[in-house]
Design a protein around this motif. Structure first.
Motif, PDB file in Angstrom:
ATOM      1  N   ARG A  38       0.844  -1.190   0.000  1.00 61.38           N
ATOM      2  CA  ARG A  38       0.000   0.000   0.000  1.00 61.38           C
ATOM      3  C   ARG A  38       0.883   1.244   0.000  1.00 61.38           C
ATOM      4  NH1 ARG A  38      -2.034   3.366   3.884  1.00 61.38           N
ATOM      5  NH2 ARG A  38      -0.993   2.154   5.515  1.00 61.38           N
ATOM      6  N   VAL A  39       0.561   2.206  -0.869  1.00 65.80           N
ATOM      7  CA  VAL A  39       1.348   3.424  -0.994  1.00 65.80           C
ATOM      8  C   VAL A  39       0.662   4.548  -0.243  1.00 65.80           C
ATOM      9  CG1 VAL A  39       2.277   5.133  -2.591  1.00 65.80           C
ATOM     10  CG2 VAL A  39       2.259   2.722  -3.235  1.00 65.80           C
ATOM     11  N   ASN A  40       1.408   5.204   0.632  1.00 63.75           N
ATOM     12  CA  ASN A  40       0.898   6.334   1.397  1.00 63.75           C
ATOM     13  C   ASN A  40       1.780   7.542   1.110  1.00 63.75           C
ATOM     14  OD1 ASN A  40      -0.529   7.875   3.293  1.00 63.75           O
ATOM     15  ND2 ASN A  40       0.933   7.336   4.912  1.00 63.75           N
ATOM     16  N   THR A  41       1.205   8.611   0.562  1.00 63.78           N
ATOM     17  CA  THR A  41       1.977   9.786   0.169  1.00 63.78           C
ATOM     18  C   THR A  41       1.614  10.987   1.028  1.00 63.78           C
ATOM     19  OG1 THR A  41       2.070   9.028  -2.130  1.00 63.78           O
ATOM     20  CG2 THR A  41       2.558  11.336  -1.731  1.00 63.78           C
ATOM     21  N   SER A  42       2.640  11.690   1.492  1.00 63.84           N
ATOM     22  CA  SER A  42       2.443  12.920   2.261  1.00 63.84           C
ATOM     23  C   SER A  42       3.454  13.956   1.774  1.00 63.84           C
ATOM     24  CB  SER A  42       2.632  12.666   3.761  1.00 63.84           C
ATOM     25  OG  SER A  42       3.879  12.054   4.013  1.00 63.84           O
ATOM     26  N   VAL A  43       3.219  15.215   2.118  1.00 57.15           N
ATOM     27  CA  VAL A  43       4.116  16.296   1.719  1.00 57.15           C
ATOM     28  C   VAL A  43       4.494  17.120   2.948  1.00 57.15           C
ATOM     29  CG1 VAL A  43       3.191  16.434  -0.626  1.00 57.15           C
ATOM     30  CG2 VAL A  43       2.188  17.844   1.175  1.00 57.15           C
ATOM     31  N   GLY A  44       5.552  17.902   2.808  1.00 55.23           N
ATOM     32  CA  GLY A  44       5.984  18.716   3.932  1.00 55.23           C
ATOM     33  C   GLY A  44       6.897  19.851   3.507  1.00 55.23           C
ATOM     34  N   LEU A  45       7.247  20.681   4.470  1.00 53.51           N
ATOM     35  CA  LEU A  45       8.153  21.810   4.268  1.00 53.51           C
ATOM     36  C   LEU A  45       9.365  21.640   5.167  1.00 53.51           C
ATOM     37  CD1 LEU A  45       5.561  24.746   4.328  1.00 53.51           C
ATOM     38  CD2 LEU A  45       6.573  23.680   2.303  1.00 53.51           C
ATOM     39  N   LYS A  46      10.516  22.188   4.744  1.00 55.09           N
ATOM     40  CA  LYS A  46      11.704  22.096   5.574  1.00 55.09           C
ATOM     41  C   LYS A  46      12.601  23.313   5.369  1.00 55.09           C
ATOM     42  CE  LYS A  46      14.933  19.132   4.596  1.00 55.09           C
ATOM     43  NZ  LYS A  46      15.655  17.866   4.286  1.00 55.09           N
ATOM     44  N   ILE A  47      13.362  23.645   6.402  1.00 52.78           N
ATOM     45  CA  ILE A  47      14.416  24.641   6.322  1.00 52.78           C
ATOM     46  C   ILE A  47      15.670  24.009   6.899  1.00 52.78           C
ATOM     47  CG2 ILE A  47      12.880  26.643   6.412  1.00 52.78           C
ATOM     48  CD1 ILE A  47      13.555  26.918   9.367  1.00 52.78           C
ATOM     49  N   GLN A  48      16.830  24.496   6.450  1.00 54.67           N
ATOM     50  CA  GLN A  48      18.053  23.886   6.924  1.00 54.67           C
ATOM     51  C   GLN A  48      19.200  24.886   6.925  1.00 54.67           C
ATOM     52  OE1 GLN A  48      18.469  20.679   4.067  1.00 54.67           O
ATOM     53  NE2 GLN A  48      19.816  21.878   2.762  1.00 54.67           N
ATOM     54  N   ALA A  49      20.183  24.627   7.764  1.00 56.92           N
ATOM     55  CA  ALA A  49      21.443  25.357   7.761  1.00 56.92           C
ATOM     56  C   ALA A  49      22.447  24.540   6.963  1.00 56.92           C
ATOM     57  CB  ALA A  49      21.933  25.570   9.188  1.00 56.92           C
ATOM     58  N   ASN A  50      23.174  25.191   6.049  1.00 52.41           N
ATOM     59  CA  ASN A  50      24.174  24.521   5.219  1.00 52.41           C
ATOM     60  C   ASN A  50      25.582  24.928   5.645  1.00 52.41           C
ATOM     61  OD1 ASN A  50      22.237  23.317   3.456  1.00 52.41           O
ATOM     62  ND2 ASN A  50      22.024  25.253   2.368  1.00 52.41           N
ATOM     63  N   TYR A  51      26.494  23.988   5.571  1.00 47.15           N
ATOM     64  CA  TYR A  51      27.892  24.236   5.883  1.00 47.15           C
ATOM     65  C   TYR A  51      28.691  23.603   4.751  1.00 47.15           C
ATOM     66  CZ  TYR A  51      31.736  25.133   9.158  1.00 47.15           C
ATOM     67  OH  TYR A  51      32.863  25.627   9.783  1.00 47.15           O
ATOM     68  N   SER A  52      29.215  24.418   3.826  1.00 51.68           N
ATOM     69  CA  SER A  52      29.707  23.878   2.561  1.00 51.68           C
ATOM     70  C   SER A  52      31.079  24.422   2.169  1.00 51.68           C
ATOM     71  CB  SER A  52      28.700  24.188   1.447  1.00 51.68           C
ATOM     72  OG  SER A  52      28.528  25.586   1.329  1.00 51.68           O
ATOM     73  N   GLY A 204      42.448  22.147 -13.267  1.00 46.02           N
ATOM     74  CA  GLY A 204      42.054  21.861 -11.896  1.00 46.02           C
ATOM     75  C   GLY A 204      40.657  21.290 -11.802  1.00 46.02           C
ATOM     76  N   SER A 205      40.211  21.097 -10.558  1.00 46.99           N
ATOM     77  CA  SER A 205      38.904  20.502 -10.297  1.00 46.99           C
ATOM     78  C   SER A 205      38.306  21.122  -9.036  1.00 46.99           C
ATOM     79  CB  SER A 205      39.051  18.987 -10.116  1.00 46.99           C
ATOM     80  OG  SER A 205      37.842  18.393  -9.702  1.00 46.99           O
ATOM     81  N   MET A 206      37.004  21.427  -9.082  1.00 45.82           N
ATOM     82  CA  MET A 206      36.263  21.945  -7.935  1.00 45.82           C
ATOM     83  C   MET A 206      34.956  21.170  -7.823  1.00 45.82           C
ATOM     84  SD  MET A 206      36.843  26.074  -8.423  1.00 45.82           S
ATOM     85  CE  MET A 206      35.882  26.519  -6.969  1.00 45.82           C
ATOM     86  N   LYS A 207      34.816  20.391  -6.736  1.00 46.70           N
ATOM     87  CA  LYS A 207      33.607  19.607  -6.505  1.00 46.70           C
ATOM     88  C   LYS A 207      33.008  20.017  -5.163  1.00 46.70           C
ATOM     89  CE  LYS A 207      35.379  15.640  -9.083  1.00 46.70           C
ATOM     90  NZ  LYS A 207      35.729  14.203  -9.047  1.00 46.70           N
ATOM     91  N   THR A 208      31.686  19.977  -5.085  1.00 51.55           N
ATOM     92  CA  THR A 208      31.000  20.470  -3.896  1.00 51.55           C
ATOM     93  C   THR A 208      31.015  19.451  -2.761  1.00 51.55           C
ATOM     94  OG1 THR A 208      28.899  19.683  -4.793  1.00 51.55           O
ATOM     95  CG2 THR A 208      29.477  21.977  -5.207  1.00 51.55           C
ATOM     96  N   SER A 209      30.902  19.987  -1.551  1.00 47.66           N
ATOM     97  CA  SER A 209      30.805  19.168  -0.342  1.00 47.66           C
ATOM     98  C   SER A 209      30.018  19.976   0.674  1.00 47.66           C
ATOM     99  CB  SER A 209      32.200  18.838   0.192  1.00 47.66           C
ATOM    100  OG  SER A 209      32.116  18.063   1.373  1.00 47.66           O
ATOM    101  N   ALA A 210      28.968  19.394   1.278  1.00 47.53           N
ATOM    102  CA  ALA A 210      28.122  20.179   2.180  1.00 47.53           C
ATOM    103  C   ALA A 210      27.487  19.303   3.255  1.00 47.53           C
ATOM    104  CB  ALA A 210      27.025  20.896   1.395  1.00 47.53           C
ATOM    105  N   PHE A 211      27.484  19.823   4.471  1.00 51.78           N
ATOM    106  CA  PHE A 211      26.726  19.262   5.580  1.00 51.78           C
ATOM    107  C   PHE A 211      25.487  20.129   5.809  1.00 51.78           C
ATOM    108  CE2 PHE A 211      31.066  17.930   6.375  1.00 51.78           C
ATOM    109  CZ  PHE A 211      30.929  16.596   6.737  1.00 51.78           C
ATOM    110  N   SER A 212      24.433  19.556   6.381  1.00 54.46           N
ATOM    111  CA  SER A 212      23.233  20.344   6.675  1.00 54.46           C
ATOM    112  C   SER A 212      22.568  19.847   7.941  1.00 54.46           C
ATOM    113  CB  SER A 212      22.243  20.286   5.503  1.00 54.46           C
ATOM    114  OG  SER A 212      21.786  18.971   5.287  1.00 54.46           O
ATOM    115  N   LEU A 213      21.900  20.760   8.627  1.00 51.00           N
ATOM    116  CA  LEU A 213      21.048  20.465   9.774  1.00 51.00           C
ATOM    117  C   LEU A 213      19.704  21.105   9.501  1.00 51.00           C
ATOM    118  CD1 LEU A 213      23.483  21.125  12.768  1.00 51.00           C
ATOM    119  CD2 LEU A 213      22.681  18.896  11.965  1.00 51.00           C
TER     120      LEU A 213
END
Length: 219
Positions: A38-52, A204-213
């Protein structure tokens, strides 16, 4: 802004990364079609702090430092039974980072990000403990380098025939969190970019890296 020479770069690595993301998405879609639940779908909102920051290579002594930012957006949770769900998200992210290379340049990024997590969850207390992983794709709106003056790295500068950085990015990420009984959610996450953000031809090379709460609410 970093003063980088141009060089010829093969597209082989980029093509391999695209295949990795495609395989991840295919595996998730196969899991969905294979589950008879059985499939149950819900939606929501979120905010976060990024450290990148950027993971840098091939640029001599250049070194990237983590900077603080924020993100806001929404998500859907598609549950296939009690212990498995898919969670696509749409986030508007703001990130800051700093690169030191004969001086200090601040990079300020604004972009849209679409992660797709495969989530495992178990009942814990009055809520659910969850862990998820999966691919993400991103589109940069602006990416400004500031060292005295400010320039948008998605646009051509100083007579150059191409911009320094590519708007498109993709990679993999993970989330760990807890969903309370009333719908309130707390989570931590990590995102690792697989694509070189420098356009083909730049050294050169630049790749992203990020933590979030983050915190959110599921309706």
């Amino acid at each position: 802004m970093l003063d980088l020479p141009l060089k010829n770069k093969s597209n082989t690595k980029f093509k391999k990364m695209k295949k990795i993301v495609s395989v991840c998405i295919a595996v998730l879609l196969f899991a969905v079609t294979s589950l008879n639940a059985r499939v149950n779908t819900s939606v929501g909102l979120k905010i976060q702090a990024n450290y990148s920051k950027y993971r840098i290579s091939g640029m001599g002594d250049a070194d990237s430092k983590y900077g603080a930012g924020a993100g806001i957006g929404g998500f859907a949770k598609i549950e296939f039974g009690e212990h498995f769900a898919l969670q696509p998200e749409l986030l508007l992210n703001f990130t800051d980072s700093k690169i030191k290379n004969n001086g200090s340049t601040k990079y300020r990024y604004v972009g849209l990000e679409i992660p797709l997590y495969a989530v495992g969850q178990i009942n814990a207390g009055n809520g659910k403990l969850f862990l998820g992983a999966g691919p993400y794709a991103a589109y940069g709106i602006t990416n400004k380098a500031k060292n005295g003056s400010s320039v948008n790295l998605y646009k051509k500068q100083n007579g150059q025939n191409k911009a320094m950085m590519d708007r498109f990015d993709f990679g993999v990420g993970g989330i760990l969190g807890y969903e309370f009984e009333g719908g309130f959610i707390v989570n931590a996450g990590y995102r690792m970019g697989l694509k070189d953000n420098l356009k083909s031809g730049w050294a050169g090379s630049m790749k992203t890296s990020a933590f979030s709460l983050g915190v959110g609410y599921k309706f």
